[in-house]
Design a protein around this motif. Sequence first.
Motif, PDB file in Angstrom:
ATOM      1  N   LEU A   1      19.321  47.145  -3.858  1.00  0.00           N
ATOM      2  CA  LEU A   1      19.553  46.097  -2.866  1.00  0.00           C
ATOM      3  C   LEU A   1      18.272  45.786  -2.096  1.00  0.00           C
ATOM      4  O   LEU A   1      17.949  44.618  -1.846  1.00  0.00           O
ATOM      5  CB  LEU A   1      20.654  46.536  -1.897  1.00  0.00           C
ATOM      6  CG  LEU A   1      21.057  45.523  -0.824  1.00  0.00           C
ATOM      7  CD1 LEU A   1      21.608  44.250  -1.458  1.00  0.00           C
ATOM      8  CD2 LEU A   1      22.088  46.133   0.128  1.00  0.00           C
ATOM      9  N   CYS A   2      17.528  46.812  -1.753  1.00  0.00           N
ATOM     10  CA  CYS A   2      16.280  46.654  -1.010  1.00  0.00           C
ATOM     11  C   CYS A   2      15.273  45.812  -1.799  1.00  0.00           C
ATOM     12  O   CYS A   2      14.671  44.870  -1.262  1.00  0.00           O
ATOM     13  CB  CYS A   2      15.708  48.034  -0.703  1.00  0.00           C
ATOM     14  SG  CYS A   2      14.177  48.023   0.235  1.00  0.00           S
ATOM     15  N   LEU A   3      15.085  46.138  -3.067  1.00  0.00           N
ATOM     16  CA  LEU A   3      14.150  45.386  -3.909  1.00  0.00           C
ATOM     17  C   LEU A   3      14.590  43.932  -4.059  1.00  0.00           C
ATOM     18  O   LEU A   3      13.765  43.012  -4.029  1.00  0.00           O
ATOM     19  CB  LEU A   3      14.038  46.041  -5.285  1.00  0.00           C
ATOM     20  CG  LEU A   3      13.302  47.381  -5.347  1.00  0.00           C
ATOM     21  CD1 LEU A   3      13.379  47.970  -6.745  1.00  0.00           C
ATOM     22  CD2 LEU A   3      11.844  47.224  -4.914  1.00  0.00           C
ATOM     23  N   HIS A   4      15.876  43.728  -4.218  1.00  0.00           N
ATOM     24  CA  HIS A   4      16.389  42.363  -4.383  1.00  0.00           C
ATOM     25  C   HIS A   4      16.193  41.536  -3.114  1.00  0.00           C
ATOM     26  O   HIS A   4      15.751  40.380  -3.175  1.00  0.00           O
ATOM     27  CB  HIS A   4      17.875  42.401  -4.740  1.00  0.00           C
ATOM     28  CG  HIS A   4      18.497  41.046  -4.834  1.00  0.00           C
ATOM     29  ND1 HIS A   4      18.437  40.274  -5.970  1.00  0.00           N
ATOM     30  CD2 HIS A   4      19.174  40.297  -3.907  1.00  0.00           C
ATOM     31  CE1 HIS A   4      19.052  39.122  -5.759  1.00  0.00           C
ATOM     32  NE2 HIS A   4      19.505  39.112  -4.512  1.00  0.00           N
ATOM     33  N   VAL A   5      16.516  42.115  -1.980  1.00  0.00           N
ATOM     34  CA  VAL A   5      16.420  41.400  -0.708  1.00  0.00           C
ATOM     35  C   VAL A   5      14.990  40.924  -0.448  1.00  0.00           C
ATOM     36  O   VAL A   5      14.765  39.796   0.004  1.00  0.00           O
ATOM     37  CB  VAL A   5      16.917  42.306   0.448  1.00  0.00           C
ATOM     38  CG1 VAL A   5      16.473  41.761   1.798  1.00  0.00           C
ATOM     39  CG2 VAL A   5      18.435  42.420   0.404  1.00  0.00           C
TER      40      VAL A   5
ATOM     41  N   PHE B   1      12.803  45.923   4.735  1.00  0.00           N
ATOM     42  CA  PHE B   1      12.181  47.127   5.296  1.00  0.00           C
ATOM     43  C   PHE B   1      13.178  47.925   6.137  1.00  0.00           C
ATOM     44  O   PHE B   1      13.115  49.160   6.180  1.00  0.00           O
ATOM     45  CB  PHE B   1      10.952  46.752   6.130  1.00  0.00           C
ATOM     46  CG  PHE B   1       9.703  46.587   5.311  1.00  0.00           C
ATOM     47  CD1 PHE B   1       9.014  47.696   4.842  1.00  0.00           C
ATOM     48  CD2 PHE B   1       9.226  45.328   4.996  1.00  0.00           C
ATOM     49  CE1 PHE B   1       7.864  47.560   4.077  1.00  0.00           C
ATOM     50  CE2 PHE B   1       8.076  45.174   4.231  1.00  0.00           C
ATOM     51  CZ  PHE B   1       7.392  46.291   3.769  1.00  0.00           C
ATOM     52  N   ARG B   2      14.089  47.233   6.794  1.00  0.00           N
ATOM     53  CA  ARG B   2      15.106  47.948   7.569  1.00  0.00           C
ATOM     54  C   ARG B   2      16.002  48.770   6.641  1.00  0.00           C
ATOM     55  O   ARG B   2      16.338  49.925   6.934  1.00  0.00           O
ATOM     56  CB  ARG B   2      15.939  46.950   8.372  1.00  0.00           C
ATOM     57  CG  ARG B   2      16.914  47.627   9.338  1.00  0.00           C
ATOM     58  CD  ARG B   2      17.509  46.649  10.332  1.00  0.00           C
ATOM     59  NE  ARG B   2      18.350  45.641   9.684  1.00  0.00           N
ATOM     60  CZ  ARG B   2      18.024  44.355   9.583  1.00  0.00           C
ATOM     61  NH1 ARG B   2      16.875  43.918  10.082  1.00  0.00           N
ATOM     62  NH2 ARG B   2      18.835  43.497   8.993  1.00  0.00           N
ATOM     63  N   ILE B   3      16.384  48.175   5.510  1.00  0.00           N
ATOM     64  CA  ILE B   3      17.182  48.912   4.517  1.00  0.00           C
ATOM     65  C   ILE B   3      16.400  50.120   4.014  1.00  0.00           C
ATOM     66  O   ILE B   3      16.940  51.225   3.885  1.00  0.00           O
ATOM     67  CB  ILE B   3      17.563  47.996   3.332  1.00  0.00           C
ATOM     68  CG1 ILE B   3      18.584  46.946   3.778  1.00  0.00           C
ATOM     69  CG2 ILE B   3      18.127  48.823   2.171  1.00  0.00           C
ATOM     70  CD1 ILE B   3      18.885  45.892   2.721  1.00  0.00           C
TER      71      ILE B   3
ATOM     72  N   HIS C   1      17.748  53.858   4.610  1.00  0.00           N
ATOM     73  CA  HIS C   1      18.500  54.413   3.482  1.00  0.00           C
ATOM     74  C   HIS C   1      17.661  54.876   2.286  1.00  0.00           C
ATOM     75  O   HIS C   1      18.171  55.605   1.438  1.00  0.00           O
ATOM     76  CB  HIS C   1      19.512  53.370   2.979  1.00  0.00           C
ATOM     77  CG  HIS C   1      20.425  52.852   4.038  1.00  0.00           C
ATOM     78  ND1 HIS C   1      21.462  53.600   4.563  1.00  0.00           N
ATOM     79  CD2 HIS C   1      20.453  51.654   4.694  1.00  0.00           C
ATOM     80  CE1 HIS C   1      22.101  52.888   5.483  1.00  0.00           C
ATOM     81  NE2 HIS C   1      21.514  51.713   5.584  1.00  0.00           N
ATOM     82  N   VAL C   2      16.409  54.436   2.178  1.00  0.00           N
ATOM     83  CA  VAL C   2      15.620  54.753   0.979  1.00  0.00           C
ATOM     84  C   VAL C   2      14.261  55.337   1.365  1.00  0.00           C
ATOM     85  O   VAL C   2      13.290  55.236   0.624  1.00  0.00           O
ATOM     86  CB  VAL C   2      15.413  53.482   0.108  1.00  0.00           C
ATOM     87  CG1 VAL C   2      15.107  53.857  -1.345  1.00  0.00           C
ATOM     88  CG2 VAL C   2      16.628  52.567   0.128  1.00  0.00           C
TER      89      VAL C   2
ATOM     90  N   VAL D   1       9.409  52.457  -4.311  1.00  0.00           N
ATOM     91  CA  VAL D   1       9.976  51.285  -3.639  1.00  0.00           C
ATOM     92  C   VAL D   1       9.103  50.870  -2.462  1.00  0.00           C
ATOM     93  O   VAL D   1       8.839  49.678  -2.254  1.00  0.00           O
ATOM     94  CB  VAL D   1      11.422  51.576  -3.168  1.00  0.00           C
ATOM     95  CG1 VAL D   1      11.945  50.437  -2.296  1.00  0.00           C
ATOM     96  CG2 VAL D   1      12.334  51.779  -4.369  1.00  0.00           C
ATOM     97  N   TYR D   2       8.610  51.846  -1.703  1.00  0.00           N
ATOM     98  CA  TYR D   2       7.776  51.527  -0.538  1.00  0.00           C
ATOM     99  C   TYR D   2       6.500  50.793  -0.950  1.00  0.00           C
ATOM    100  O   TYR D   2       6.128  49.778  -0.349  1.00  0.00           O
ATOM    101  CB  TYR D   2       7.424  52.810   0.214  1.00  0.00           C
ATOM    102  CG  TYR D   2       6.560  52.567   1.431  1.00  0.00           C
ATOM    103  CD1 TYR D   2       7.086  51.939   2.562  1.00  0.00           C
ATOM    104  CD2 TYR D   2       5.217  52.950   1.449  1.00  0.00           C
ATOM    105  CE1 TYR D   2       6.299  51.701   3.676  1.00  0.00           C
ATOM    106  CE2 TYR D   2       4.423  52.719   2.556  1.00  0.00           C
ATOM    107  CZ  TYR D   2       4.973  52.089   3.673  1.00  0.00           C
ATOM    108  OH  TYR D   2       4.185  51.845   4.774  1.00  0.00           O
TER     109      TYR D   2
END
Length: 322
Positions: free
Chosen positions: A183-187, A198-200, A204-205, A211-212
Amino acid sequence: MSDMKHGSNRGGRRHIQRNAWSDRVGSGKQIIVYGGAEGSDLDAKLARRKARFAKEDTQFQRDKEKNFGLTSRGEDLRLQTDENARTKLYENTIKRSRQFIREGGEGRNRDDILMNFRKLRESILRLGATESSKKILLGSMRFSAWIGHYQSYIPTINELLDNQHLDSTFLDHKELEEAWSYLCLHVVHFGMEYEKGFRIFFDHVKGNETVYRLLVSYTTKDYYTWMKIYSLLSKEKKDWQKINYFKILQSAAYDVVLKSVIKQLQCSYFVLDRKLIEEFTGLQYEILVKRFDLNWTLDLVSSLVKLRERGSREKGDIAQIN
């Protein structure tokens, strides 16, 4: 004689009428069949016809059992009420999805598999946070992420997180991080919602270095770093979570990044080595030029690629990438 003749005719007509029978056909006309022999032939035809339709009805029923409808359209409630049917469809869909992936995404089963997962997702809406729901949702999320179909993996992730909210033990730590990371990558890459992404991540990650680095390099337009990570992910063979990172990036951001890279190269260089371009973009020179309709020229002897003529920057002749 005359009376006998007329009587015989009347008797004959009565005999014919007694031996005549009719059958309605689709046109609405009445067909009169005379005599017993022709009637027997028709009886045989009707029997064969009845047997054929019975066979077709049986096949139709088999097809109906396999081709479940969508609960949301009110087409079919069997998957919602029949756990055995739901389990069989899930097992068959997982088997087909694995075969599809093993074959490299080739074949015509993609849409059928997606539709089966959708039917399964709709059938478990009332079940809540059960083990059966978890298997279906994780299978749906992973397959749709692998093919880059955000129309499926986003609602699936939302369902997973909704169930997690109802039952904190629904997903284990690794499964939960997997869902949030997709979800983070998609957003960030597709939705361009950088703050939300970044908030996600931090909520959560947080421990996921891959990912970072993707988030930071993409939002700061450090495409050199982003492409290096992308290239490494493209070579991943064992870690399915990272393989799906690559698939999500490929469908959501790769073309966008590549267009920006091409513009930067054309603004900064007149000539570049072919091998360097291919390593940086991850595409063969011929494919890259054709895909983006580039006016580059390759010197076959030196393997140098002319990106633009000298002075073209001032003249505004740099190729436009749409």
